[in-house]
Design an enzyme around this catalytic site. Structure first.
Site, PDB file in Angstrom:
ATOM      1  N   ASN A 116       1.011  -1.239   0.004  1.00 31.32           N
ATOM      2  CA  ASN A 116      -0.520   0.233   0.516  1.00 31.32           C
ATOM      3  C   ASN A 116       0.925   1.191  -0.053  1.00 31.32           C
ATOM      4  O   ASN A 116       0.412   2.710  -0.312  1.00 31.32           O
ATOM      5  CB  ASN A 116      -0.875   0.169   1.614  1.00 31.32           C
ATOM      6  CG  ASN A 116      -1.753   1.261   1.384  1.00 31.32           C
ATOM      7  OD1 ASN A 116      -2.516   1.825   0.411  1.00 31.32           O
ATOM      8  ND2 ASN A 116      -1.973   2.009   2.556  1.00 31.32           N
ATOM      9  N   CYS A 146      -2.634   2.124  14.442  1.00 35.16           N
ATOM     10  CA  CYS A 146      -3.909   2.141  14.363  1.00 35.16           C
ATOM     11  C   CYS A 146      -3.993   2.256  15.911  1.00 35.16           C
ATOM     12  O   CYS A 146      -5.638   1.434  16.792  1.00 35.16           O
ATOM     13  CB  CYS A 146      -4.411   0.977  13.493  1.00 35.16           C
ATOM     14  SG  CYS A 146      -4.064  -0.656  14.138  1.00 35.16           S
TER      15      CYS A 146
END
Length: 451
Positions: free
Chosen positions: A314, A404
């Site tokens: 990504n 996260c």
């Protein structure tokens, strides 16, 4: 507008249950109101800062108590009516009763408070948060199926499944699939055997939007049931998984290794992925993250970059369009293979992928051997403690950390500070609106470098 709570069977009262008045003074990291009573912290489900509530205890601990709001006597100005009818029961969202701007404010303040309180760190620069649409943002979801054959999500902090008929945080094309999928489940006779359904919004090889489904089942599906799945017009492709961890099959029963695609249009690359590969759930915020990483790393054609915990590429692929060399490091071999596949698809001959145990001493040697001068970390919730501990003697001049989990990020920020880095810039990203979760990005540079 009072929010009334239904008692949860697994939460037994362990003391008096008479409701008491509490003043909510803060919001916890998991979206609960925080109050004080007789010197003890009280976490209040459904309470918002600035409110006076009547609450009843459902669990007492030595150092804190947990309560549920029974009614709100003095409301916060940013309290709103939850959109979803399942909000009171479903564990997917925790903050629909709080305005979107306030959600992000409290999440960011919680992160800053943790940094200051636990590590005595303040960023040199705090950037404005990257905002998402409040609803209709989620590009993938994993639904449970309860014993009655109803689509369901888990109740908060419980294994109990709560049946749902809608989900407002899903992209519209995924939300449109719920009704026909439920009708298909209702049509199954006998023991249904379907335990989970995964949905993903992606693109096909031509770049056209597709909605795909993976059906996990423990009992054989009849030919009629498979045919009915193929007739659901909203689903572009459907695959079956008969055993946990087993491979996928198409509706004819043949083994398949399918690919769908995720165009990163702003960066000019395309990710090919297996439907069950990890991808970020919010495509808009993902684009913000990649753009922020590129800006902070400030790449040129002399830079050698390592992307640790790289997944299928990504960040790796966009970085390779500018840097001299980018190496994606991942402990999972299948992700390395997918990354190599993506490097070839995008014709990036300066982009490489390697399998490496990121909790081994080999990492430090690797960074020196490859002359890595810039680094990106995107670890799982547990963070990257061991990686950060190995950076004290490195020549990394810019490090971007994507997190996260505020708790593990704060811990690792302290390790990096002790390793000779300072927190130059910090940005919150609204990856998960309506929930207590938040994505964080940070730029670390050597402490001796100019501010």
């Amino acid at each position: 507008m009072a929010r009334l709570f239904k008692p949860q069977a697994q939460k037994k009262s362990s003391g008096e249950s008479t409701p008491r008045q509490l003043h909510i003074v803060d919001l916890s990291h998991d979206g609960r109101g925080v109050a004080r009573h007789e010197g003890k912290t009280v976490f209040v489900d459904g309470g918002l800062p600035g409110e006076l509530v009547t609450a009843a205890h459902y669990r007492r601990h030595k150092r804190f108590s947990e309560c549920q709001v029974k009614d709100v006597q003095q409301q916060a100005t940013d309290r709103i009516a939850p959109v979803c009818p399942h909000f009171h029961d479903c564990g997917g969202c925790q903050l629909q009763h709080l305005q979107a701007d306030s959600q992000l404010h409290y999440k960011q303040q919680s992160l800053l408070s943790l940094l200051q309180r636990q590590q005595h760190i303040e960023p040199d620069v705090l950037l404005q948060p990257a905002r998402s649409d409040a609803y209709g943002y989620r590009a993938r979801v994993r639904l449970g199926v309860n014993r009655q054959g109803r689509l369901a999500f888990r109740r908060q902090a419980s294994d109990q499944l709560v049946a749902i008929s809608r989900c407002d945080v899903l992209l519209p094309q995924l939300a449109a699939v719920l009704k026909p999928l439920q009708a298909w489940l209702d049509s199954l006779s006998g023991r249904k055997g379907v335990t989970h359904i995964e949905l993903l919004a992606a693109a096909d090889e031509a770049g056209l939007d597709v909605t795909v489904a993976v059906i996990r089942h423990v009992a054989e599906l009849s030919p009629a049931a498979r045919l009915a799945l193929s007739d659901i017009a909203e689903i572009s492709a459907c695959w079956l998984q008969g055993e946990k961890g087993g491979g996928l099959r198409d509706l004819s029963g043949a083994a398949v290794d399918p690919r769908v695609y995720m165009p990163l249009q702003e960066q000019g690359v395309t990710l090919a992925l297996h439907p069950q590969d990890f991808t970020q759930v919010n495509p808009r915020i993902n684009q913000h993250m990649i753009a922020q990483a590129l800006d902070w790393l400030d790449l040129n054609n002399e830079d050698c970059v390592a992307d640790l915990f790289c997944g299928i590429g990504n960040f790796t692929l966009p970085l390779a369009r500018t840097a001299k060399k980018v190496i994606g490091i991942e402990a999972v071999e299948s992700m390395v293979v997918r990354g190599q596949e993506n490097s070839a698809i995008n014709e990036l001959n300066n982009c490489f992928f390697r399998a490496l145990d990121l909790e081994s001493q080999a990492l430090g040697h690797f960074l020196r051997q490859e002359s890595i001068n810039k680094l990106l970390l995107d670890p799982p919730r547990a963070g990257a403690r061991f990686v950060c501990e190995q950076l004290a003697d490195s020549v990394v001049e810019r490090l971007v950390y994507v997190s996260c989990n505020p708790a593990s990020f704060v811990r690792d920020a302290g390790i990096l500070q002790r390793a000779g880095y300072r927190l130059a810039e910090l940005r919150a990203l609204d990856m998960f609106p309506q929930t207590a979760h938040m994505e964080t990005m940070a730029l670390f540079v050597p402490a001796k470098s100019a501010k």
